[in-house]
Design an enzyme around this catalytic site. Structure first.
Site, PDB file in Angstrom:
ATOM      1  N   GLU A  54      19.175  42.033  20.036  1.00 43.92           N
ATOM      2  CA  GLU A  54      17.894  42.749  20.036  1.00 43.92           C
ATOM      3  C   GLU A  54      17.576  43.294  21.433  1.00 43.92           C
ATOM      4  OE1 GLU A  54      14.714  41.202  16.968  1.00 43.92           O
ATOM      5  OE2 GLU A  54      15.317  39.545  18.249  1.00 43.92           O
ATOM      6  N   ASN A  82      10.265  42.156   7.666  1.00 43.53           N
ATOM      7  CA  ASN A  82       9.827  40.872   8.230  1.00 43.53           C
ATOM      8  C   ASN A  82       8.906  40.124   7.263  1.00 43.53           C
ATOM      9  OD1 ASN A  82      10.710  40.824  11.260  1.00 43.53           O
ATOM     10  ND2 ASN A  82       9.997  42.913  10.882  1.00 43.53           N
TER      11      ASN A  82
END
Length: 772
Positions: free
Chosen positions: A737, A618
Site C-alpha cells: 500500500e 472495505n
C-alpha cells in the site's frame, strides 16, 4: 414451594426482604406415585379420608364397653405411633429432628395420660407425675415446631416465637383468672390446678406457631394441616381437664380422652402423607401471615385489658399475679412492636440501598451519580479545586467475556471495583456507571486529578488473579472538571466520557483531560451525525475508485471502492465521518449502498473492456459483527449477475478482534461464496501467525507506514521481507500500500510483493475516469 424454582420475595412487618432458594424437588403428585405406588390423591381427598378414619376410630372408642375402653385407647395410640414410624421410613424427610420430637411427645403424652387413670394409686410424692410427663411432651412439641419454623423459609423464627409466647401468656392469664385464682383460698390441690391450667395456654402457643407456619407456605401442605388440627383438638381436651380439675369435678374422661385419641390419629395421618417430607421446607412470610399476627396481637391486648374486670381479686397474691401478667404482656407487646418497626425500617433501608447500588460490586449505581455530583458541587471551592470526574473504562473487557465467559467477567468487574476503591480517598466517591465503566467523583485540583489517574493506572498494572486465569487488563481514563452548578452534571460526565475515548485513541493504559479541542470535536461529531442521516438519499455520497496493479505486468486487476461524502459543498474525509457513522449505527446502510454501487460500477467496467476486472470493498467493524452480512452480499451479487470470486472484502485487524467469534463465522460464510478476503493495514494491529492460519484470508495488504520508509530504512525493509515470507508460507498474496515512487516500486517488487497500490498508479477518482 417444591418446584425447583425460587420462592417469592416477600415483605412482612418484622422481616427483612428475603428470597429463599429452593432445592429442586419432585412434586407431591410424583411423590404420591413413587412412594405410595398408587394413583395420585388430591389434598382434599386425603384430608377427607383422614378425618373420616378419625371419626370412625372415635365412634368405635365411644361405643365400646367402658371396661375395655382404656385398652382400646392404649392400642389405638400405640398403633398410631407405629404408623408415624412407618411414615418416617416411607417418606424419608431430610429433617427428621422435628418428627422425632413429635414421636417423643406422643410417647410422653401417652404415658402421662395413662398415669392419670391411676393417679389415686400413686404415692403423694409423685402424684404430679402425669402432669410432668405431659409437660415434657409439650417441651418436645415446642422443640419440633421451632425446628420446622427455622427451616420453613424463616431462618430467624424469633418473631414467631415471641408471638407464641405472648399468646401463651395471654391464655395463662385467662387460666389464672378463671381457673386458678378461685381455688387459691381453698384446700384443693393447687399445684395440680396450676399445671392443668397451664396446658391449654401452652396448646394455644403451639397452635399459634403451627398456624403461622402453615400460613407461611406458598403451597398447600396436607401434613401440616393435619398437625394443626391435632393441636386444635388437644386444646379442647386440655381445656376440659383444666376446668374439671379447677372445679374438683370428675372429668368426662370418655369425651376428653377421645379428643386425645383423635389427636393421635391425625398425627398418624399427617406422617403418612408425602407432604410430611417438606413440612419444614422453604416457604415465606406472606401478607396473610402479617394480617393474622396483627389480628392475634389486637385480640390479645383487648383480652388482657378486659380480664381484670372479670370478678374481684381473691387476695393480695391474686392482685400481684394479675398485675405481673398484665405488665409482662404489655412489655412483650411493646418489644414486639418495636422489633417490627425496626425490622420494617431496616427492610426499607435495604430496599433503598439495593435500588441505588450495584448488586455485583456494592458501589453506588448510575442513579446515584447526580446526587453525588450535587454534593460535590456544594463543597466550598478554592481557587484551584473544582468538581472533578474521572471516567474509567476497562480496555478489551469484551475480549475477556468472550474468551473466558461472563463469570470471569463478573470476577474482573468485582476485582476492578475493589482496586479503584482502594486508590480513592474516603471523601471521594466511586460509581459503577455501566458495564465495565466506573466514575470517580472528587473535589480537587488538577494535580490531585492527575495523581488519581496515575494511581489508577498503577493499580491496574498488576495482574488480576481470576478463577480461570491470571489476566492483565489496563484501564483508560478521561478527566473533566467544572466549577459550575450541579445542574451541569450530565455535561461533566459526558465530557469525561469524551476524554476517555481520546485516551483510548492514544493507546491502552492512558488518561486524558477534556479541553476545548475535544469539545469542538464532540460538537463537530454531533453535527456530522445529524447531517449524515439521509445523506445517501440526498445523493451526497459518492464512490471513488483506486487501482491495484500487478507488479509483474503493471495491469490494473482490481479497483478498491472508497466512499466519499460531499457536505455543504466540501468533501468530508472518511476518517472523520466513518467513526460517526459507526457510532450512530448508520454504517450498515452506507456500507450496503457502497457495495451495491461498487458492484454496479464493476459491471460497467467489465462491459467497457475489462472482463477480468475485480472489485474490493472495505467492511467496518459493525458490518463484520452482523451475521446477516453474508446474505446481503449474496443478494447483491445475484442482483448484478456476478460471481463471488470477482469481489474482495477488506477487513482490519481491529475489526477481527472486536468480536472474534462472530467475525470468524461471518468470514467463513463469505469464503464459502468464493469471495476474496483481504486483511487491510497489516502490521498495525495484533494479528498472530496462528490466528492468520485459522482465518480464510487470502490477501494481505502491507501498511503504507512500512512502504514509505523502505528506500531509507533497513528496518522497514526487514519488516516487509518478514511479512512477505509469512504470507508465502501461508499461501497468501501481498499488496504493497502507498507506493508513490518508482524507487518504492522497485524495492517491493524485489522483496516479492505481488500487487501494489498508491498514487504512482492513480488517485481515487469517480468510475467515469477509468471508463474513458
Amino acid at each position: 414451594m417444591v418446584r425447583g424454582t425460587r420462592s417469592r420475595a416477600v415483605v412482612e412487618e418484622d422481616e427483612s426482604m428475603v428470597s429463599t432458594p429452593v432445592p429442586p424437588r419432585v412434586t407431591a403428585a410424583a411423590l404420591d406415585r413413587s412412594r405410595l405406588g398408587g394413583p395420585v390423591r388430591s389434598p382434599g381427598r386425603y384430608l377427607a379420608a383422614s378425618f373420616t378414619v378419625a371419626a370412625v376410630v372415635l365412634a368405635v372408642y365411644l361405643i365400646v364397653p367402658a371396661s375395655i375402653r382404656t385398652g382400646v385407647f392404649a392400642v389405638g395410640a400405640i398403633g398410631c405411633m407405629v404408623v408415624v414410624l412407618v411414615g418416617l421410613r416411607r417418606n424419608s424427610p431430610t429433617d427428621t429432628y422435628a418428627w422425632r420430637c413429635m414421636l417423643g411427645a406422643a410417647t410422653s403424652f401417652l404415658v402421662g395420660l395413662s398415669a392419670r387413670s391411676v393417679r389415686a394409686d400413686l404415692p403423694s410424692a409423685i402424684r404430679l407425675l402425669p402432669e410432668v410427663l405431659v409437660l415434657l411432651g409439650y417441651l418436645l412439641l415446642v422443640l419440633g415446631i421451632v425446628g420446622w419454623s427455622r427451616r420453613g423459609g424463616n431462618s430467624r423464627p424469633t418473631p414467631t416465637i415471641i408471638d407464641a409466647v405472648l399468646v401463651t401468656l395471654g391464655m395463662t392469664f385467662v387460666s389464672w383468672v378463671l381457673l386458678v385464682a378461685p381455688v387459691l383460698s381453698t384446700t384443693r390441690d393447687v399445684p395440680s390446678v396450676v399445671l392443668n391450667g397451664l396446658f391449654p395456654a401452652i396448646d394455644a402457643g403451639l397452635f399459634t406457631m403451627a398456624f403461622f407456619l402453615l400460613l407461611s407456605k406458598s403451597r398447600f401442605n396436607v401434613s401440616l394441616v393435619l398437625l394443626v388440627a391435632a393441636l386444635l383438638v388437644t386444646i379442647v381436651g386440655d381445656l376440659g381437664y383444666a376446668i374439671a380439675t379447677a372445679r374438683s369435678v370428675a372429668p368426662p374422661a370418655v369425651v376428653l380422652d377421645a379428643m386425645y385419641l383423635l389427636a393421635f390419629v391425625l398425627l398418624a395421618a399427617a406422617s403418612l402423607h408425602p407432604s410430611m417430607a417438606w413440612v419444614g421446607r422453604a416457604g415465606g412470610v406472606t401478607a396473610a401471615l402479617t394480617r393474622q399476627r396483627m389480628t392475634v396481637s389486637v385480640a390479645l391486648v383487648a383480652t388482657c385489658a378486659a380480664l381484670p374486670l372479670v370478678g374481684d381479686a381473691v387476695g393480695t397474691a391474686d392482685v400481684v399475679v394479675r398485675s405481673t401478667f398484665l405488665a409482662v404482656i404489655l412489655v412483650g407487646m411493646f418489644v414486639r412492636g418495636e422489633r417490627a418497626l425496626s425490622r420494617v425500617q431496616r427492610s426499607e433501608d435495604k430496599a433503598r440501598h439495593d435500588a441505588t447500588h450495584d448488586s455485583l460490586t456494592g458501589l453506588p449505581d448510575r442513579s446515584m451519580l447526580e446526587s453525588i455530583l450535587e454534593r460535590a458541587a456544594r463543597r466550598p471551592s478554592s481557587s484551584a479545586s473544582a468538581t472533578t470526574v474521572l471516567f474509567a473504562d476497562l480496555d478489551n473487557f469484551k475480549v475477556v467475556n468472550d474468551s473466558y465467559g461472563h463469570r470471569a467477567g463478573d470476577e474482573l468487574i468485582q476485582a476492578a471495583a475493589q482496586r479503584i476503591r482502594r486508590v480513592v480517598s474516603a471523601d471521594e466517591d466511586v460509581v459503577r456507571y455501566a458495564g465495565d465503566e466506573f466514575v470517580v467523583v472528587a473535589h480537587c485540583d488538577r494535580a490531585r486529578a492527575e495523581e488519581l489517574a496515575e494511581l489508577l493506572l498503577a493499580a491496574f498494572a498488576e495482574p488480576f488473579e481470576l478463577s480461570v486465569a491470571s489476566l492483565y487488563v489496563s484501564v483508560s481514563i478521561g478527566i473533566a472538571t467544572s466549577c459550575g452548578p450541579a445542574g451541569l452534571a450530565d455535561d461533566l460526565v459526558r465530557e469525561a466520557d469524551t476524554a476517555m475515548y481520546d485516551a483510548k485513541f492514544r493507546g491502552p493504559a492512558a488518561y486524558a483531560f477534556f479541553d476545548e479541542s475535544l469539545r469542538t470535536a464532540a460538537t463537530r461529531s454531533v453535527e456530522l451525525g445529524s447531517a449524515l442521516r439521509g445523506a445517501v438519499a440526498r445523493g451526497e455520497m459518492a464512490v471513488h475508485y483506486q487501482p491495484i496493479v500487478s507488479l509483474r505486468t503493471h495491469d490494473v486487476l482490481v479497483y478498491e471502492a472508497l466512499v466519499r461524502w460531499k457536505h455543504r459543498g466540501r468533501w468530508v474525509g472518511p476518517d472523520e465521518f466513518i467513526p460517526v457513522a459507526e457510532a450512530t449505527n448508520m454504517i450498515s446502510e452506507i456500507g450496503t449502498w457502497v457495495l451495491d454501487t461498487a458492484l454496479g460500477d464493476l459491471v460497467r467496467l467489465r462491459a467497457a473492456g475489462a472482463p477480468r476486472m475485480s472489485m474490493s470493498v472495505n467492511l467496518s467493524v459493525l458490518q463484520l459483527r452482523d451475521e446477516r452480512l453474508p446474505d446481503v452480499v449474496a443478494d447483491l451479487l445475484a442482483s448484478h449477475g456476478l460471481d463471488g470470486s470477482v469481489l474482495g472484502l477488506e477487513v482490519t485487524e481491529s475489526a477481527l478482534i472486536a468480536d472474534p467469534v462472530v467475525a470468524n463465522r461471518v468470514l467463513a460464510r463469505l469464503a464459502e461464496q468464493d469471495i476474496v478476503l483481504v486483511l487491510d493495514d497489516f502490521g498495525m494491529g495484533y494479528s498472530s501467525l496462528g490466528r492468520l492460519r485459522d482465518l480464510p484470508i487470502t490477501v494481505i495488504k502491507i501498511d503504507k507506514s512500512f512502504i514509505d520508509r523502505v528506500p531509507v530504512d533497513d528496518a522497514s525493509v526487514s519488516i516487509v521481507t518478514a511479512i512477505e515470507a509469512m504470507a508465502t508460507a501461508l499461501t497468501m498474496r501481498t499488496v504493497a500500500e502507498g507506493v508513490e515512487t518508482t524507487e518504492q516500486e522497485r524495492i517491493v517488487t524485489e522483496l516479492g510483493c505481488t500487487y501494489a497500490q498508491g498514487y504512482l498508479y492513480g488517485r481515487p477518482a469517480p468510475v467515469e475516469t477509468f471508463l474513458s
